[in-house]
Design a protein around this motif. Sequence first.
Motif, short mmCIF file in Angstrom:
data_model
loop_
_atom_site.label_atom_id
_atom_site.label_comp_id
_atom_site.label_asym_id
_atom_site.label_seq_id
_atom_site.Cartn_x
_atom_site.Cartn_y
_atom_site.Cartn_z
N ILE A 21 -24.76 77.72 37.05
CA ILE A 21 -23.50 77.58 36.31
C ILE A 21 -23.12 78.93 35.71
N ASN A 22 -21.86 79.02 35.27
CA ASN A 22 -21.40 80.20 34.52
C ASN A 22 -21.77 79.97 33.05
N TRP A 23 -22.90 80.53 32.63
CA TRP A 23 -23.44 80.24 31.29
C TRP A 23 -22.47 80.67 30.19
N GLU A 24 -21.86 81.83 30.37
CA GLU A 24 -20.94 82.33 29.33
C GLU A 24 -19.77 81.37 29.13
N GLN A 25 -19.31 80.77 30.22
CA GLN A 25 -18.19 79.83 30.13
C GLN A 25 -18.50 78.67 29.19
N TYR A 26 -19.76 78.29 29.13
CA TYR A 26 -20.16 77.15 28.28
C TYR A 26 -20.70 77.60 26.92
N GLY A 27 -20.61 78.93 26.64
CA GLY A 27 -21.01 79.43 25.33
C GLY A 27 -22.47 79.83 25.23
N GLU A 29 -25.85 82.52 26.54
CA GLU A 29 -26.25 83.82 27.06
C GLU A 29 -27.74 83.79 27.34
N ASN A 118 -23.71 70.85 27.04
CA ASN A 118 -22.56 70.53 26.19
C ASN A 118 -22.99 69.69 24.98
#
Length: 531
Positions: A21-27, A29, A118
């Motif tokens: 997944i795009n980790w940064e997109q979900y907040g 790092e 989430n």
Amino acid sequence: MIRVLIVDDEPFIRQGLKILINWEQYGYEIVGEAANGIEAIKELETKDVDLLIVDIKMPEMNGIELIEYVRENILTEVKIIVLSGYYEFEYAKKAIKCNVTDYILKPIQRDELVKVLNSFKEEYMKQKKQNTVQKIKDKVVYDRFLNEIIYGKCNDSNLKYIKKRQIFSSELRYMIIEINYCNNDEINISENEKMEQQQIFYQNMISWLGENYYNVIIDMGQSKECYDIGFIYDKRLAKEKGMNESEYILNFKSGMQQIQKHDFFIYIGEKVNSIEEISLSYKSATVAKLFSDFSIESNITYYDEMAKRKELSCNAGKQYMDYLIHEIEDNNKEEIVKCVDRIYTSFREYKINLDIIKININYLLCNLINIAKELDSEINQEEVMQYISSVSFEQMISRGSANHLKTFSLEFAEYLSQLRQNSFQGILNQIDKEISEHYMEKLSLKYLSEKYYINSAYLGQIFKKQYSTSFKDYLNAYRIEKAAELLKRSDDKIYKIAEKVGYNNTDYFINKFVQLKEKTPLQYRKQFCCR
């Protein structure tokens, strides 16, 4: 961003997790990874981690052992999500007993990972907000106890509370930080704006100090017009940065100048050996502030420099005050201004004891009260005290205090003159007319005193003498009577009636009505409707 450490002995699973997944997109790092528990512990020792994603089965130190170690040895609150295969469910149950946040079954599915992340983020942000609120509450309580010690009210209770939360070294100084509002063409800056800038500066200091933010404090003194910030310099702070005291203070000043809108002055009290003695350092910092040389280039004043001056005797201070009292009584405006200037000029030439200053100010005020009392034997001494509190000791010790004392002295001289000359009956008739014609407008003693050229404190006294009540209570009673008439004669809504008689706040109007009529406006109206 929520900082994540991935711990799994299989490299392709660690890599797969990173690109799933795009980790940064979900907040999130990813700040590191480890192949087993031992490597994870090394990572935790050098990095700030909020969330561990841990595999159960690993060589050298497995997931359960790592979790147990973290719970027993890592003081910061690290949350844990467990990775487990279908056949490792018994391990997962053990992990749950170790207070893990959640677990994910292998093979890892993107949707399931997103769902868990989430859910974790929601709880994390909620907990972070609660922690922030609690930190603020704790700091407010801490500041209240610390202020008591600073103002010389040191007892076992507040001392125990402070020492439980902060360890101080044997070398402390109290520093007063005063924001300079005159640098940016903001001489007329409002009190609210000053309060806002104080809070901004306070928060900037907290950010700069980091974990040592408990050393900064908002002054909770008696003066409402004081927007200074206190800072307890501790030798430990300089030592942690490999600096001496002078280097640390200059470093502090430089650091704050880079993030602070306004210029500022620093007044540094004498060195003390314990937090129990910090009130001595506070008093000396106050003296440094009151009698500093405002032309100093560095904007830093040490009390130590003033301590080298010769001391001013009590008798000399009394002579200055006697002369000022004489000029105030004679309403000699030019001499009042000159006298105050002479007082401050001479004070700056001597080593000043804060207690001597306080004695001299109180001597001045008590004599002025007695003069007023002699001019009018029925004068209310408490009301005169309230009036002259505008030059209280706490408010006097601020930049521009010479001007403050001049203004007060000139106003009080005029006040005494009015006590001698004014016949108040004609003025009260005018005030009575103002109330009957304009009760629904914003009326105040200040407004009326300016309109009729009479001192507001004196107007309040003669009004109370005439009507046996204060102006504010008289105006409220008059408005409530008018409201009662409207309730009987009209069907206007309560809030409309409140507005018609001068109240913008309906709840306040209802409270006043009940206070005077012992009924709510609605109950009052109904008693007439039923007749």
